[in-house]
Design a protein around this motif. Sequence first.
Motif, short mmCIF file in Angstrom:
data_model
loop_
_atom_site.label_atom_id
_atom_site.label_comp_id
_atom_site.label_asym_id
_atom_site.label_seq_id
_atom_site.Cartn_x
_atom_site.Cartn_y
_atom_site.Cartn_z
N ARG A 166 35.58 -17.58 162.37
CA ARG A 166 35.92 -18.55 163.43
C ARG A 166 35.24 -19.89 163.15
N ASP A 167 33.93 -19.79 162.77
CA ASP A 167 33.18 -21.01 162.48
C ASP A 167 33.82 -21.78 161.33
N ASN A 168 34.25 -21.02 160.30
CA ASN A 168 34.88 -21.67 159.16
C ASN A 168 36.16 -22.37 159.58
N GLU A 169 36.95 -21.67 160.42
CA GLU A 169 38.19 -22.27 160.91
C GLU A 169 37.88 -23.55 161.66
N HIS A 170 36.84 -23.42 162.51
CA HIS A 170 36.44 -24.55 163.33
C HIS A 170 36.00 -25.71 162.42
N ARG A 171 35.20 -25.35 161.41
CA ARG A 171 34.69 -26.36 160.48
C ARG A 171 35.85 -27.06 159.76
N ARG A 172 36.83 -26.24 159.33
CA ARG A 172 37.98 -26.84 158.64
C ARG A 172 38.74 -27.77 159.57
N GLY A 173 38.85 -27.31 160.83
CA GLY A 173 39.51 -28.17 161.82
C GLY A 173 38.78 -29.49 161.94
#
Lengths: 598, 122
Positions: free
Chosen positions: A362-369
């Motif tokens: 989730r954090d990675n997704e968030h970071r990519r966002g």
Amino acid sequence: MGEKVVRILRHTLTETDLVRIFVIFSLTVSCILITWLSFSLPFFMITTPLFFIPIIYAVYFFQKRGLYVAGICAVVFQAIGYYYSFPEPLALVSISAEAILFVLIASIITYFIEQIRAGEARYRTVFEHSQLGILLFDAATFSINQTNEKFAHMLNYSPEEITKKTVLDVLLTPREKSRFLERIGKQKTTENFETRFATKDGASCWVNLSWDHIDDKTVSCSVMNINTRKLAEKLNNDNMMKYRQLTESSPTSILIVQNGYIRFANPSFSAFLGYTAAEITGKDLGTFIDPRDAESFAEFSSQWGQKLPSPLAKEFRFITKDGELRGGGIFTTPIRHLDNPATLINLVDISERQRLEERIHRDNEHRRGIIVTVAHELRTPLQPILGYLNLLISDPESYGIKDDAKKILERCLVSVDRERQIINQMLDLSILESGKFHLSCSEFPLAPLVKRVLDEGGYATKAELTVAIEDSVMITADMDRLYSILEALLTNAVNYSKSPRKIGIFYRSGIEDKQHHIAIRDNGVGIPQDQFTSIFEPFQLVDGTVLSRKYERLGLSLSIVKKLVQMHGGDITVESVVNAGSTFTIHIPRDQEVHHDA
Amino acid sequence: MTRKIMLVEDDQPILDMMDIILRRIGYEPVLVPDVLDALERVKSDPPALILLDIMMTPMNGWEFLEKLRTEYGNKDLPVILFTASPSVQEKIAVMKDPNLGVLQKPVSIPELKAGIERFLGK
């Protein structure tokens, strides 16, 4: 005992025996004389019982041989009696009866004495050869009256030394003494009283005592050495304690499963499922597995009995008492439990790991966002700058811009354009990393694509080009992406070399590895060997240090190139000599799947 | 034929820049900073072409295009999308819609000129 021994004929006799024989002989002769006198004289004398004195004396000390004395006495008594009483029949009968009585009584006494002696010898043998220590001690003072050698040796004393001690002396500690006194005060007869004696050198010796009062004064006590047993017990206890501590404090769950049923579960497993140990023990392990995993669990558990070089491992979903799902990684080892085959299971709680993985995802997704948003935000203000600069440069006269100023503006444009490229690459990379990007592969000839890259990038004007790709080479790849890969590598080749630049593009088809190998060689600054790996990392921290500025852009574009090549199932490698040049080779599998996106 | 070009873009500096560039290359820009006004403006003051940014709030360029083509049934008005990096989605949309073009940001003046001329002619 050093008694003097005398040999007479074939018989060996002690001095005591000689004295006894002399006494018997004297008494016998006296009895005969008295008997003779009593028959010869006119008055009556009690004579018969006198003979019992030498007879009993003789049979007591010499048993069977004493019967000779009884025989002699009987014959002499009868002879004298017959001589004086003949032919009175009553007197003759009574004399004969008395003579027989001598022998009879002597025989009876001999018999009993032999019996007693034999019994005594038996008990003595038992006493002396017993594997138990045996001691007799005083009931009041506890002083040791008699012991066998076994007991003395048990405590490393000689039999003489030990008889000078009391039982209390040989008890190891005051506590053992008071335990002994308490017990012997309460119970006249005791079995299996375990205590510790002190050996002569003060070492501890575990013993098992059983005692009984023979009479008011004497206690007989048997002593068994249980040192070995106690040591084994202690060792066993130590081991048990160790295993207990290991299993009970283990953060991983430990189970013993037999025929599918849980025989043992440690507290970690109870905590993992939320059940008490009693609720778990005896249950089928399968009942705690999520029904969706039941089938794979059944298959997995069927392999438990097999001897394998390493433990079997698999992950399953468990249902806790509260109905929650928890992930558990199971490692199994075949063991024996209570002499039957069983399975030792180590279970690792992976629900926390799964939660962490989900969070990281989730954090990675968030970071990519965030990266996408940031890149967009960074790029947007660049557009007017680029637009205005382009406008000014494309028509300097109408804005009154002189040549010097135009050159400055052109330099601004190059820098802004570079910034735009970095931001675009950042965005590309985060899209590639998100996994949402898919290739669209098709089969096409390689040579024309390379020609297009070279033509559109104007590389012929920047470097001396050598291209060695046969026209027949067909490649299956995402054409646009392969274009980007080649363009990025060529741009780097140009950026990191000085005139006169020499750039070569070579193709080789791997026979064994079934791969296309496309190499791009330059004569540039080269890359130190210790950076061969880090140049493919995105331009962030490597080994805690920021990559030198020199490689910053290279790093970012190469990390994109690497991602794109990897998406083709291939890889990129580099060979380089500092100040001589670098060769980047991309390896793409020949059997690439052709697929078209939507 | 009108030389009006509608620019739907929520970033004011870009609007200002495009205003200057479009005028420079001989067009009459109609600047629409709010995408929600754009459809009304198309009706009231039809342009010859729309330059459309994709990343906008509250309605993005794709949603606007969808509304224009279906709800308003306007299939002939040329639209050029401004995209950060052309994706498959844009490529397919361009293939399906003959009146749709794509230009990658940031666009250079000759590119912009050529892109517009493709639909409007010189």
